[in-house]
Motif scaffolding. Sequence first.
Motif, short mmCIF file in Angstrom:
data_model
loop_
_atom_site.label_atom_id
_atom_site.label_comp_id
_atom_site.label_asym_id
_atom_site.label_seq_id
_atom_site.Cartn_x
_atom_site.Cartn_y
_atom_site.Cartn_z
N LEU A 353 -17.28 15.70 43.56
CA LEU A 353 -18.51 15.06 44.03
C LEU A 353 -19.59 15.30 42.98
N PRO A 354 -19.52 14.62 41.86
CA PRO A 354 -20.39 14.94 40.72
C PRO A 354 -21.88 14.79 41.00
N ASP A 355 -22.25 14.05 42.03
CA ASP A 355 -23.67 13.90 42.37
C ASP A 355 -24.16 14.96 43.34
N ALA A 356 -23.26 15.83 43.78
CA ALA A 356 -23.64 16.88 44.72
C ALA A 356 -24.45 17.96 44.03
N GLU A 357 -25.31 18.64 44.79
CA GLU A 357 -25.99 19.82 44.29
C GLU A 357 -25.03 21.00 44.47
N PHE A 358 -24.72 21.70 43.39
CA PHE A 358 -23.79 22.83 43.44
C PHE A 358 -24.58 24.11 43.20
N VAL A 359 -24.50 25.03 44.16
CA VAL A 359 -25.28 26.27 44.09
C VAL A 359 -24.36 27.47 44.27
N LEU A 360 -24.38 28.38 43.31
CA LEU A 360 -23.72 29.67 43.43
C LEU A 360 -24.79 30.72 43.68
N VAL A 361 -24.66 31.46 44.77
CA VAL A 361 -25.64 32.48 45.11
C VAL A 361 -25.14 33.82 44.57
N PRO A 362 -25.83 34.40 43.60
CA PRO A 362 -25.35 35.66 43.02
C PRO A 362 -25.42 36.80 44.03
N ASP A 363 -24.54 37.79 43.86
CA ASP A 363 -24.55 38.98 44.71
C ASP A 363 -24.43 38.63 46.18
N ALA A 364 -23.62 37.62 46.50
CA ALA A 364 -23.41 37.23 47.89
C ALA A 364 -21.92 37.00 48.12
N GLY A 365 -21.48 37.30 49.34
CA GLY A 365 -20.09 37.14 49.70
C GLY A 365 -19.86 35.97 50.64
N HIS A 366 -18.86 36.12 51.51
CA HIS A 366 -18.45 35.00 52.36
C HIS A 366 -19.53 34.61 53.37
N LEU A 367 -20.21 35.59 53.96
CA LEU A 367 -21.25 35.28 54.94
C LEU A 367 -22.60 35.14 54.24
N VAL A 368 -22.63 34.22 53.28
CA VAL A 368 -23.81 34.05 52.44
C VAL A 368 -25.03 33.65 53.27
N MET A 369 -24.84 32.93 54.38
CA MET A 369 -25.98 32.49 55.18
C MET A 369 -26.64 33.64 55.91
N LEU A 370 -25.92 34.79 56.03
CA LEU A 370 -26.52 36.00 56.59
C LEU A 370 -26.97 36.96 55.50
N GLU A 371 -26.23 36.97 54.40
CA GLU A 371 -26.53 37.92 53.33
C GLU A 371 -27.73 37.50 52.49
N ASP A 372 -27.83 36.20 52.21
CA ASP A 372 -28.99 35.68 51.46
C ASP A 372 -29.46 34.41 52.16
N PRO A 373 -29.95 34.57 53.39
CA PRO A 373 -30.29 33.39 54.20
C PRO A 373 -31.40 32.54 53.63
N GLU A 374 -32.32 33.14 52.91
CA GLU A 374 -33.42 32.36 52.34
C GLU A 374 -32.89 31.35 51.34
N ALA A 375 -31.94 31.75 50.50
CA ALA A 375 -31.36 30.83 49.53
C ALA A 375 -30.67 29.66 50.23
N VAL A 376 -29.92 29.97 51.29
CA VAL A 376 -29.21 28.91 52.01
C VAL A 376 -30.19 27.97 52.70
N THR A 377 -31.19 28.53 53.37
CA THR A 377 -32.14 27.69 54.11
C THR A 377 -32.97 26.85 53.16
N ASP A 378 -33.36 27.39 52.02
CA ASP A 378 -34.08 26.62 51.01
C ASP A 378 -33.29 25.39 50.59
N ARG A 379 -32.03 25.61 50.30
CA ARG A 379 -31.19 24.51 49.82
C ARG A 379 -30.94 23.50 50.93
N LEU A 380 -30.82 23.95 52.18
CA LEU A 380 -30.68 23.01 53.29
C LEU A 380 -31.94 22.15 53.44
N ALA A 381 -33.11 22.78 53.28
CA ALA A 381 -34.35 22.02 53.36
C ALA A 381 -34.39 20.96 52.26
#
Length: 410
Positions: A353-381
């Motif tokens: 999906l070359p037009d997709a926004e691809f984000v790797l969150v550093p220092d985060a594991g599988h439950l990234v939405m709990l471990e770095d929720p601000e990064a996930v919520t920012d990108r969802l917004a």
Amino acid sequence: MSESSAQATAAVAEAAASASWRRAGLAGAAIGVVAAGAAAGVAVERLTVGRGMRRRARLALDASGPYGALRGVPGRARAADGTELYYEVDEVEPDTGDGARRRRLFGRRAPAPVTVVFSHGYCLNQDSWHFQRAALRGVVRSVYWDQRSHGRSERGAEQLEEGIPVSIDRLGDDLRAVIDAAAPEGPIVLVGHSMGGMTVMALADRCPELVRERVIGVALVGTSSGKLGEVNYGLPVAGVAAVRRVLPGLLKVLGQRADLVEKGRRATADLFAGIIKRYSFATRDVDPAIARFAERMIEGTPIDVVAEFYPAFQEHDKTAALERFARLPVLVLAGEQDLVTPSGHSEAIAALLPDAEFVLVPDAGHLVMLEDPEAVTDRLADLLARAGVPAAAATVGSHGDTGSTAQPGG
């Protein structure tokens, strides 16, 4: 982070740092040990803290934060096999004057009418989206649901009564049933984590007309489109080979003796907590209350359900279905140190999906939405903005920050 959870975390740190266990309180000291979570920490804990004290420490952690306490308007959808699927809806609320949170997400303009449907992962439930829910609550219409046999949904009727294996396709059909019940009209944005992302792909595969006519955005978080049988879970080659050889059969046997296994899980709760932490989070300093919150969700999934779902992941392949999202705004996000669905799987999705926004969150594991929720919520917004919701004027701030004592603005 809420004031109560921030205070609880500070109390944990103070207790752990205290030179006197008596002055800090035995429960506080036990919490500090429990929070370590790694195998070494578990060993030390067994030597220094009794089982009863460890249990009281967990109870203290359970009471220290409001994680998973957000509730919406309940509803139930009926799956094709009769399984009752539980969901909750957070409706848009009128701006009563204190619109700081709304402005953080969407500036000074009202968001467009859209429903965001959140699908959770394996052995979790809808509460795993706690921080994203706190940020969007009352601002964007959102649906959170429990996958079959998880959370408040019923055990899968096909599985319980007929012994039919769970499939990712069935989960896609379940998602369609929830959408028909909770969001029967209007544009929708689909958000899925891990198994939930696979569920979203299955929906696209089985209901292409729904995607074509109503879906205006997609977020795939810590998930995979296939080849999960190649994941090594951070183990050495020999260990991986052994796990792949024995795990499916072992889980099947354990699932047949669920009563004994559940007793064993309770007896080895400390070790179980350490394993959960290793495979859920990448950072050692994750909020102990959040680690315990994740532990509660996972340990709340019966072992026979764990066994029931596992084979479906080995068979999962929805690479071709990704084409359904090619012309949509898509977010592909993963924790860089995810051991369960490694970030390379998200990278493979983004490559298709070359037009997709691809984000790797550093220092985060599988439950990234709990471990770095601000990064996930920012990108969802940002995804909502790209999908037609008015552009965000700022970040979501403290709503996704587990390391700040700042209070929500609205």
